[in-house]
Design a protein around this motif. Structure first.
Motif, short mmCIF file in Angstrom:
data_model
loop_
_atom_site.label_atom_id
_atom_site.label_comp_id
_atom_site.label_asym_id
_atom_site.label_seq_id
_atom_site.Cartn_x
_atom_site.Cartn_y
_atom_site.Cartn_z
N SER A 350 0.65 -1.14 -0.18
CA SER A 350 -0.17 -0.13 0.14
C SER A 350 0.93 1.36 -0.09
CB SER A 350 -0.84 -0.06 1.19
OG SER A 350 -0.10 -0.10 2.35
N ASP A 353 3.24 3.99 -5.81
CA ASP A 353 3.75 3.63 -6.99
C ASP A 353 5.15 4.22 -6.88
OD1 ASP A 353 3.32 6.45 -7.51
OD2 ASP A 353 2.12 6.38 -9.23
N ASP A 361 1.53 0.87 -9.08
CA ASP A 361 1.00 0.63 -8.05
C ASP A 361 -0.04 -0.61 -8.21
OD1 ASP A 361 -0.67 0.37 -5.86
OD2 ASP A 361 -1.77 2.23 -6.17
N ALA A 362 0.67 -1.73 -7.63
CA ALA A 362 -0.28 -2.96 -7.77
C ALA A 362 -0.75 -3.54 -6.45
CB ALA A 362 0.84 -3.98 -8.11
N SER A 363 -1.39 -2.64 -5.78
CA SER A 363 -1.94 -2.81 -4.51
C SER A 363 -3.20 -3.63 -4.68
CB SER A 363 -2.37 -1.57 -3.63
OG SER A 363 -3.13 -0.70 -4.62
N THR A 364 -3.56 -3.77 -5.66
CA THR A 364 -4.81 -4.91 -6.24
C THR A 364 -4.47 -4.82 -7.71
OG1 THR A 364 -6.27 -2.81 -7.29
CG2 THR A 364 -6.42 -3.44 -4.99
N GLU A 366 -6.58 -5.40 -10.08
CA GLU A 366 -7.03 -4.05 -11.07
C GLU A 366 -6.25 -3.09 -11.40
OE1 GLU A 366 -8.60 -5.67 -8.61
OE2 GLU A 366 -9.68 -7.21 -9.54
N SER A 367 -5.61 -2.62 -10.15
CA SER A 367 -4.76 -1.53 -10.50
C SER A 367 -3.50 -1.66 -11.21
CB SER A 367 -4.44 -0.96 -8.84
OG SER A 367 -3.23 0.06 -8.97
N GLU A 370 -4.52 -1.82 -15.01
CA GLU A 370 -4.77 -0.36 -15.35
C GLU A 370 -3.42 0.36 -15.57
OE1 GLU A 370 -6.90 3.75 -13.94
OE2 GLU A 370 -7.37 1.76 -13.04
N GLN A 371 -2.44 0.29 -14.71
CA GLN A 371 -1.34 0.91 -14.69
C GLN A 371 -0.29 0.22 -15.79
OE1 GLN A 371 0.26 2.96 -11.35
NE2 GLN A 371 -1.51 3.06 -10.14
#
Length: 391
Positions: A350, A353, A361-364, A366-367, A370-371
């Protein structure tokens, strides 16, 4: 051995015999004796007529991926000279479930085929078996078990998500790579141009510069990405003991993302390399498959030592997967002196990035999708990948 019902009958027989003997009730004595004989005969039948049944097991695919479902096929063959009794086949699947099949009587030399599906719910090693045959007499008074087949271990690889590799000029990463190719002179020689600040000194054409008033550099035709190094930080300090489900997923996301990038890079035709702590440095053909096998069993452990210089040529990516930009695994890779390699940080915790345009930022998951797609300049694909062994 007597079953629960058999022990109940045996105790009842003893009681009936004792009571019949004490009170002189002949009928009760006879009933007790008959019940005792029934239990003894049941035990003898089960012990003397053991099934000579052989079980052969096939598990396919040989390596599963989380979310997949494999299949176990069984061939049950009677290798005895007489007809086999009716038996129940029990096969443990992992630690929490088992498959149970009822096998009818088989003639000498006969066989029957059966099978069932196995869901892969978490990465690791799934143990199937050993297979046991349970044999009971007709009244259910006695039973016995026989090992018919040893256990089999099946590797369950982490979930993998297809991600697009960058192309020159597209997206944040693609534009960075294009500028890097032009500055470092990576690719086929095209022409000469005047030197501009930022050009690599090794791209200067000294002979042509000597005949001109200005420095001349080689202009090359830019080529795409040729290689990819995936570095997974597995240092235990990067993934402290989880206090909730969200914290527990930090390391699992790191494993999933490392597997996804390694497999996607290999399938995109890039020369792929996978590095993590414990002196694991995988190269050569089928790197992704070997990496998935290692990742299936991987747990937090030793830190990464200095990464050996990559001998490859052409533009390349160095993807560092760790929990946060504060970790040594991210900081120490900043010492790379190869100008053709572009460093990308993927942080599964958390901590954000890292404040760089070439971090994710791979805290999820989905994130991460997207990134990464923003970096690669494509909407990308989000379906799960399957290994060659799973096809």
């Amino acid at each position: 051995m007597p079953t629960r019902q058999g022990w109940t009958i045996a105790v009842s027989a003893v009681v009936a015999i004792v009571v019949g003997r004490v009170f002189g009730i002949l009928e009760l004595f006879v009933i007790g004796a008959a019940l005792a004989v029934a239990v003894v005969l049941a035990v003898l039948v089960v012990q003397l007529f053991r099934p000579r049944v052989h079980v052969h097991r096939w598990v396919h695919p040989s390596m599963l991926t989380v979310g997949d479902a494999g299949r176990v096929d069984l061939t049950i063959e009677n290798r005895g000279s007489v007809r086999s009794p009716r038996v129940s086949l029990v096969e443990p699947v992992g630690t929490a479930s088992s498959a149970r099949l009822t096998i009818a009587t088989l003639g000498a030399g006969q066989h029957v085929d059966a099978g069932y599906r196995v869901p892969a719910q978490r990465r690791g090693v799934l143990t199937i078996g050993p297979t046991t045959l349970e044999r009971y007499d007709l009244l259910g008074l006695a039973g016995g078990t026989t090992i018919a087949a040893p256990a089999t271990e099946v590797t369950v690889a982490p979930q993998t998500i297809e991600v697009a590799m960058p192309s020159l000029g597209h997206g944040v990463l693609g534009r960075h790579l294009l500028a890097l190719a032009q500055r470092t002179g990576v690719g086929e020689f095209h022409s000469l141009r005047d030197y501009v600040p930022g050009d690599e000194p090794r791209s200067i054409h000294w002979r042509a510069s000597a005949r001109s008033e200005d420095l001349k550099v080689r202009q090359h035709e830019a080529q795409g990405v040729r290689r990819c190094i995936v570095i997974l930080d597995r240092e235990a300090a990067s993934y402290p003991a989880p206090v909730d489900d969200a914290a527990a997923d930090v390391f699992e996301r790191a494993v999933t993302i490392s597997a996804s990038i390694a497999l996607s890079a290999e399938r995109a035709g890039l020369t792929t390399r996978f590095v993590t702590g414990g002196d694991i440095d995988l190269r050569g053909p089928d790197v992704a498959t070997h990496a998935l096998e290692r990742l299936a069993r991987l747990e937090p452990g030793p830190a990464i030592d200095d990464v050996e210089r990559d001998p490859g040529e052409g533009l390349g990516l160095v993807v560092i997967v760790t929990s946060s930009p504060d970790r040594p695994a991210w900081r120490q890779t900043d010492r790379s002196t190869d100008p053709t390699l572009t460093r990308i940080g993927i942080f599964t915790g958390s901590g954000g990035d890292g404040g760089s345009r070439l971090t994710v930022d791979a805290s999820t998951l989905e994130s991460f999708r997207e990134q990464w797609n923003r970096l690669a300049g494509t909407r990308g694909l989000t379906h799960e990948l399957h290994t060659a062994a799973s096809a």
